[in-house]
Design a protein around this motif. Structure first.
Motif, PDB file in Angstrom:
ATOM      1  N   LEU A 127       0.655  -1.088  -0.155  1.00 32.07           N
ATOM      2  CA  LEU A 127      -0.140   0.144  -0.041  1.00 32.07           C
ATOM      3  C   LEU A 127       0.911   1.291   0.031  1.00 32.07           C
ATOM      4  O   LEU A 127       0.459   2.091  -0.678  1.00 32.07           O
ATOM      5  N   ALA A 128       1.993   1.192   0.769  1.00 34.86           N
ATOM      6  CA  ALA A 128       2.787   2.474   0.732  1.00 34.86           C
ATOM      7  C   ALA A 128       3.526   2.490  -0.470  1.00 34.86           C
ATOM      8  O   ALA A 128       3.834   3.825  -0.881  1.00 34.86           O
ATOM      9  N   ASP A 129       3.916   1.435  -1.339  1.00 28.47           N
ATOM     10  CA  ASP A 129       4.446   1.893  -2.411  1.00 28.47           C
ATOM     11  C   ASP A 129       3.559   2.497  -3.577  1.00 28.47           C
ATOM     12  O   ASP A 129       4.177   3.100  -4.286  1.00 28.47           O
ATOM     13  N   VAL A 130       2.427   2.325  -3.400  1.00 29.89           N
ATOM     14  CA  VAL A 130       1.513   2.947  -4.372  1.00 29.89           C
ATOM     15  C   VAL A 130       1.682   4.599  -4.248  1.00 29.89           C
ATOM     16  O   VAL A 130       1.656   5.319  -5.047  1.00 29.89           O
ATOM     17  N   THR A 131       1.658   4.917  -2.761  1.00 27.56           N
ATOM     18  CA  THR A 131       1.714   6.431  -2.588  1.00 27.56           C
ATOM     19  C   THR A 131       3.248   6.942  -2.984  1.00 27.56           C
ATOM     20  O   THR A 131       3.507   8.232  -3.118  1.00 27.56           O
ATOM     21  N   PHE A 132       4.277   5.942  -3.136  1.00 30.56           N
ATOM     22  CA  PHE A 132       5.432   6.267  -3.193  1.00 30.56           C
ATOM     23  C   PHE A 132       5.894   6.351  -4.629  1.00 30.56           C
ATOM     24  O   PHE A 132       6.449   7.290  -5.435  1.00 30.56           O
ATOM     25  N   TYR A 133       5.209   5.452  -5.435  1.00 35.72           N
ATOM     26  CA  TYR A 133       5.753   5.408  -7.030  1.00 35.72           C
ATOM     27  C   TYR A 133       5.255   6.312  -7.732  1.00 35.72           C
ATOM     28  O   TYR A 133       5.546   6.844  -8.555  1.00 35.72           O
ATOM     29  N   VAL A 134       3.915   6.802  -7.568  1.00 36.06           N
ATOM     30  CA  VAL A 134       3.341   7.889  -8.306  1.00 36.06           C
ATOM     31  C   VAL A 134       4.272   9.006  -8.566  1.00 36.06           C
ATOM     32  O   VAL A 134       4.703   9.436  -9.611  1.00 36.06           O
ATOM     33  N   PRO A 135       4.640   9.853  -7.398  1.00 28.38           N
ATOM     34  CA  PRO A 135       5.488  11.003  -7.560  1.00 28.38           C
ATOM     35  C   PRO A 135       6.803  10.427  -8.016  1.00 28.38           C
ATOM     36  O   PRO A 135       7.482  11.313  -8.742  1.00 28.38           O
ATOM     37  N   ALA A 136       7.337   9.377  -7.495  1.00 30.12           N
ATOM     38  CA  ALA A 136       8.645   9.176  -7.885  1.00 30.12           C
ATOM     39  C   ALA A 136       8.848   8.953  -9.428  1.00 30.12           C
ATOM     40  O   ALA A 136       9.857   9.194 -10.085  1.00 30.12           O
TER      41      ALA A 136
END
Length: 152
Positions: A127-136
């Motif tokens: 779940l945290a990866d979703v919020t991480f990868y969009v801006p990254a």
């Protein structure tokens, strides 16, 4: 922005595998040693980060060295600083939000909520990866033209 899913998978996929292993391993050890969900969340977050960013930095250095060698140029300390700057631009905003808020909070609460340490940690990571990868990924794509060209 063009969808470069294959490129993203090649760049981030191996780092994610290493990160998952480090996250689960460190979280398991921290929980066994301390019994504390806070320690578990922090250990899982930071071990995953070290594995992930260690791999990404090594990959960037390897690609840059190869690119420069082909152009007859050397990899210098200045080049390393440019590699690091590109990583800060790519991940900086996403990483601060992720490492200091989203990921530790999810890794604290989800193991309790699902009733499984490993299952909760893994779910929290995903779940945290979703919020991480969009801006990254957006930052990576924007930085490719300016910050990832090393030959003169």
């Amino acid at each position: 922005m063009k969808w470069n899913v294959r490129e993203w998978l090649q760049r981030y996929g191996p780092a994610e595998i290493l990160s998952v292993l480090a996250t689960l391993g460190a979280a398991g050890v921290a929980y066994r040693l301390s019994g504390s969900y806070v320690s578990t969340a922090l250990a899982g977050t930071w071990a995953g980060n070290v594995a992930y960013f260690g791999y990404i930095l090594a990959l960037d250095i390897w690609h840059t060295r190869r690119q420069l060698r082909a152009a007859g140029q050397l990899y210098t300390g200045r080049t390393l600083l440019r590699n690091l700057r590109a990583l800060v631009v790519e991940f900086g905003l996403a990483e601060v939000f992720d490492s200091f808020l989203v990921r530790p909070a999810l890794m604290y609460y989800l193991p309790r909520a699902v009733g499984s340490l490993a299952g909760g940690i893994l779910l929290a990571k995903l779940l945290a990866d979703v919020t991480f990868y969009v801006p990254a990924i957006i930052s990576y794509e924007l930085s490719k033209k300016r910050l990832r060209r090393f030959e003169k």
